[in-house]
Write a protein that holds these residues in place. Structure first.
Motif, PDB file in Angstrom:
ATOM      1  N   PRO A 223      -3.423   1.030   0.428  1.00 12.08           N
ATOM      2  CA  PRO A 223      -3.482  -0.133  -0.462  1.00 12.08           C
ATOM      3  C   PRO A 223      -4.857  -0.372  -1.070  1.00 12.08           C
ATOM      4  CG  PRO A 223      -3.202  -0.803   1.841  1.00 12.08           C
ATOM      5  CD  PRO A 223      -2.992   0.667   1.780  1.00 12.08           C
ATOM      6  N   GLN A 224      -5.922  -0.068  -0.343  1.00  9.06           N
ATOM      7  CA  GLN A 224      -7.260  -0.270  -0.894  1.00  9.06           C
ATOM      8  C   GLN A 224      -7.543   0.709  -2.031  1.00  9.06           C
ATOM      9  OE1 GLN A 224      -9.910  -0.048   2.501  1.00  9.06           O
ATOM     10  NE2 GLN A 224      -9.739  -2.267   2.887  1.00  9.06           N
ATOM     11  N   ILE A 225      -7.155   1.978  -1.828  1.00 12.05           N
ATOM     12  CA  ILE A 225      -7.348   2.979  -2.886  1.00 12.05           C
ATOM     13  C   ILE A 225      -6.484   2.635  -4.089  1.00 12.05           C
ATOM     14  CG2 ILE A 225      -6.975   5.394  -3.491  1.00 12.05           C
ATOM     15  CD1 ILE A 225      -7.709   6.128  -0.626  1.00 12.05           C
ATOM     16  N   ILE A 226      -5.249   2.230  -3.840  1.00 10.63           N
ATOM     17  CA  ILE A 226      -4.341   1.866  -4.933  1.00 10.63           C
ATOM     18  C   ILE A 226      -4.939   0.720  -5.743  1.00 10.63           C
ATOM     19  CG2 ILE A 226      -2.102   0.846  -5.483  1.00 10.63           C
ATOM     20  CD1 ILE A 226      -0.962   2.391  -3.089  1.00 10.63           C
ATOM     21  N   ARG A 227      -5.437  -0.303  -5.065  1.00  7.53           N
ATOM     22  CA  ARG A 227      -6.006  -1.447  -5.781  1.00  7.53           C
ATOM     23  C   ARG A 227      -7.229  -1.040  -6.591  1.00  7.53           C
ATOM     24  NH1 ARG A 227      -6.559  -7.669  -4.339  1.00  7.53           N
ATOM     25  NH2 ARG A 227      -8.053  -8.239  -5.967  1.00  7.53           N
ATOM     26  N   MET A 228      -8.109  -0.258  -6.007  1.00  7.20           N
ATOM     27  CA  MET A 228      -9.342   0.138  -6.689  1.00  7.20           C
ATOM     28  C   MET A 228      -9.041   0.958  -7.943  1.00  7.20           C
ATOM     29  SD  MET A 228     -12.545   2.305  -5.141  1.00  7.20           S
ATOM     30  CE  MET A 228     -11.506   3.746  -4.834  1.00  7.20           C
ATOM     31  N   GLU A 229      -8.119   1.911  -7.824  1.00 15.26           N
ATOM     32  CA  GLU A 229      -7.817   2.783  -8.960  1.00 15.26           C
ATOM     33  C   GLU A 229      -7.047   2.037 -10.054  1.00 15.26           C
ATOM     34  OE1 GLU A 229      -8.923   5.801  -9.499  1.00 15.26           O
ATOM     35  OE2 GLU A 229     -10.006   5.797  -7.593  1.00 15.26           O
ATOM     36  N   TYR A 253       3.350  -0.105  -1.623  1.00 12.34           N
ATOM     37  CA  TYR A 253       2.381  -1.186  -1.801  1.00 12.34           C
ATOM     38  C   TYR A 253       2.277  -1.702  -3.239  1.00 12.34           C
ATOM     39  CZ  TYR A 253       0.672   0.679   2.690  1.00 12.34           C
ATOM     40  OH  TYR A 253       0.567   1.112   3.985  1.00 12.34           O
ATOM     41  N   LEU A 254       2.840  -1.013  -4.185  1.00 11.24           N
ATOM     42  CA  LEU A 254       2.562  -1.310  -5.587  1.00 11.24           C
ATOM     43  C   LEU A 254       2.881  -2.746  -6.016  1.00 11.24           C
ATOM     44  CD1 LEU A 254       3.515   1.972  -7.483  1.00 11.24           C
ATOM     45  CD2 LEU A 254       1.266   0.940  -7.251  1.00 11.24           C
ATOM     46  N   PRO A 255       4.071  -3.287  -5.731  1.00  8.50           N
ATOM     47  CA  PRO A 255       4.348  -4.649  -6.210  1.00  8.50           C
ATOM     48  C   PRO A 255       3.299  -5.665  -5.767  1.00  8.50           C
ATOM     49  CG  PRO A 255       6.363  -3.603  -5.456  1.00  8.50           C
ATOM     50  CD  PRO A 255       5.239  -2.707  -5.046  1.00  8.50           C
ATOM     51  N   ALA A 260      -1.528  -8.909  -7.182  1.00  2.41           N
ATOM     52  CA  ALA A 260      -2.868  -9.328  -6.773  1.00  2.41           C
ATOM     53  C   ALA A 260      -3.898  -9.051  -7.870  1.00  2.41           C
ATOM     54  CB  ALA A 260      -3.273  -8.608  -5.485  1.00  2.41           C
ATOM     55  N   LEU A 261      -3.624  -8.057  -8.714  1.00  3.87           N
ATOM     56  CA  LEU A 261      -4.521  -7.722  -9.816  1.00  3.87           C
ATOM     57  C   LEU A 261      -4.214  -8.518 -11.084  1.00  3.87           C
ATOM     58  CD1 LEU A 261      -4.701  -3.828  -9.360  1.00  3.87           C
ATOM     59  CD2 LEU A 261      -6.537  -5.489  -8.941  1.00  3.87           C
ATOM     60  N   GLY A 262      -3.339  -9.493 -10.980  1.00  4.18           N
ATOM     61  CA  GLY A 262      -3.074 -10.363 -12.118  1.00  4.18           C
ATOM     62  C   GLY A 262      -1.977  -9.895 -13.042  1.00  4.18           C
TER      63      GLY A 262
END
Length: 398
Positions: A223-229, A253-255, A260-262
């Motif tokens: 999830p951390q890598i997914i969010r960062m990328e 984790y995508l949804p 969370a990224l708006g």
């Protein structure tokens, strides 16, 4: 979970108004026109010979003339000649301007040649073998509308009216995102627990229809890598096409990350099969659209053609009214879900008839190679009789 119809409407409601850009005519094939194209002069611009032969005044033939003295030769590209004197003719080439004073062309095959003359051996009709000026279009006539896909025939039209740099709709930036620790590159030998990336290969190929060359990234199930990328990708306007990571598994984790990224969720889960876990959202400020497709190959492929392709065509100003096909065999769907079934079609006197292609599951990517499109089978208690008409979504074109 929402119905297929509502999901489709929600996606189409987010149509973008794409800017127009000017391209060279040689680079316009496959693009969508963003301007009105009109005839700058009558088409054809002059009375044009459609056969090689002689140009005559038909009144002379009606008056009994059969032998005609050769006055000259009209070639394609020559200024207009003038026919003078009863019983005279001017030889003429296909594409040449009909001489002044002539109104009929007689082909060489219907002539007997002698020294300096031709004898007509047929019964020509007045006006034959002539393409009249303005018979295709008057000056100012609309030839091509905005939203027209430019192919070779449209290139010819544009060239004929002097549009050397047509205005076309710009192409959106697209990023393909694959997810899953089980995926390896195509040129790698997978371990028994791994598979090669095929979904993004198929999507990249499908985008070539529009001339879109996407960026591409792969995300590990972290999830951390997914969010960062994804945060990096979402910082620039564009479209995200994701494959996998949207079901209800522990590593999907995508949804959660997207919200969370708006990214505003428009919907998640559609009452359809395959493709039920489809997630669709709009980025902050409306500068990003996120199409998050289920990871099974048939689900990804269907969702692309069903939602994204139609969204893009609508953004290009192209009205995709859809196609229909008739069922070769009866069909049933009492599942409560809109089903999309692989099929092939044959054209029988202008009507498409569809035969279903067997599919083991939405992971059966081999079935895609045997099919030409999807049939849309809505749920019904009464079933579908042989010959019933249903929506047809093609992905191969004969």
């Amino acid at each position: 979970m929402i119905s297929f119809g509502k999901a489709y409407e929600a996606v189409m409601a987010e149509r973008w108004t794409l800017a127009a850009e000017t391209v060279r005519l040689d680079d316009a094939c496959g693009r969508y026109l963003a301007q009105l194209v009109v005839a700058d002069r009558p088409l054809p611009p002059y009375d044009r010979a459609t056969m090689d032969g002689i140009a005559i005044c038909h009144r002379d033939f009606r008056d009994g003339h059969r032998e005609y003295r050769i006055q000259g030769m009209a070639r394609a590209g020559d200024p207009r000649h003038r026919l003078s004197g009863a019983g005279n003719c001017i030889e003429i080439a296909t594409g040449a301007v009909l001489p002044e004073g002539a109104d009929t062309v007689v082909r060489y095959e219907d002539l007997l040649s002698s020294a300096g003359a031709f004898t007509i051996q047929s019964d020509p009709s007045e006006g034959q073998s002539i393409h009249p000026a303005g018979s295709d279009a008057d000056a100012g006539s609309v030839l091509l509308e905005p939203g027209t896909r430019i192919g070779p025939s449209e290139i010819a039209v544009l060239a004929s009216v002097g549009v050397g740099k047509p205005k076309v709709y710009s192409l959106p930036a697209v990023t393909l995102v694959s997810t899953g620790d089980e995926l390896v590159d195509v040129d790698q030998k997978p371990e028994p627990h791994q598979i090669r990336k095929s979904n993004t290969r198929a999507l990249r190929a499908a985008l070539t229809e529009f001339g879109i060359v996407p960026e591409e990234i792969h995300l590990a199930d972290d999830p951390q890598i997914i969010r960062m990328e994804l945060e990096k990708v979402l910082s620039e306007p564009g479209i995200l096409l994701l494959s996998g990571g949207v079901s209800k598994g522990k590593f999907d984790y995508l949804p959660e990350v997207l919200e969370a990224l708006g990214v505003r969720k428009c919907f998640h889960r559609v009452a359809q099969r395959p493709g039920k876990p489809f997630w669709f959202g709009v980025g902050a400020g409306g500068e990003n659209l996120v199409f998050s497709f289920p990871g099974n190959p048939v689900s990804t492929f269907l969702s692309f053609h069903l939602y994204f392709r139609d969204w893009l065509l609508k953004s290009f100003g192209f009205d995709n009214n859809g196609q229909q096909a008739r069922l070769i065999a009866p069909a049933e769907n009492t599942s409560g879900l809109t089903q999309f079934r692989l099929a092939t079609v044959e054209n029988r006197e202008g009507t498409l008839w569809a035969a279903e292609v067997p599919m083991n599951s939405s992971g059966d990517f081999l079935s895609l190679a045997r099919a030409e499109g999807f049939l849309c089978i809505e749920p019904t208690k009464s079933g579908y009789a042989k010959g019933a008409t249903v929506k047809w979504i093609p992905f191969k074109f004969k």
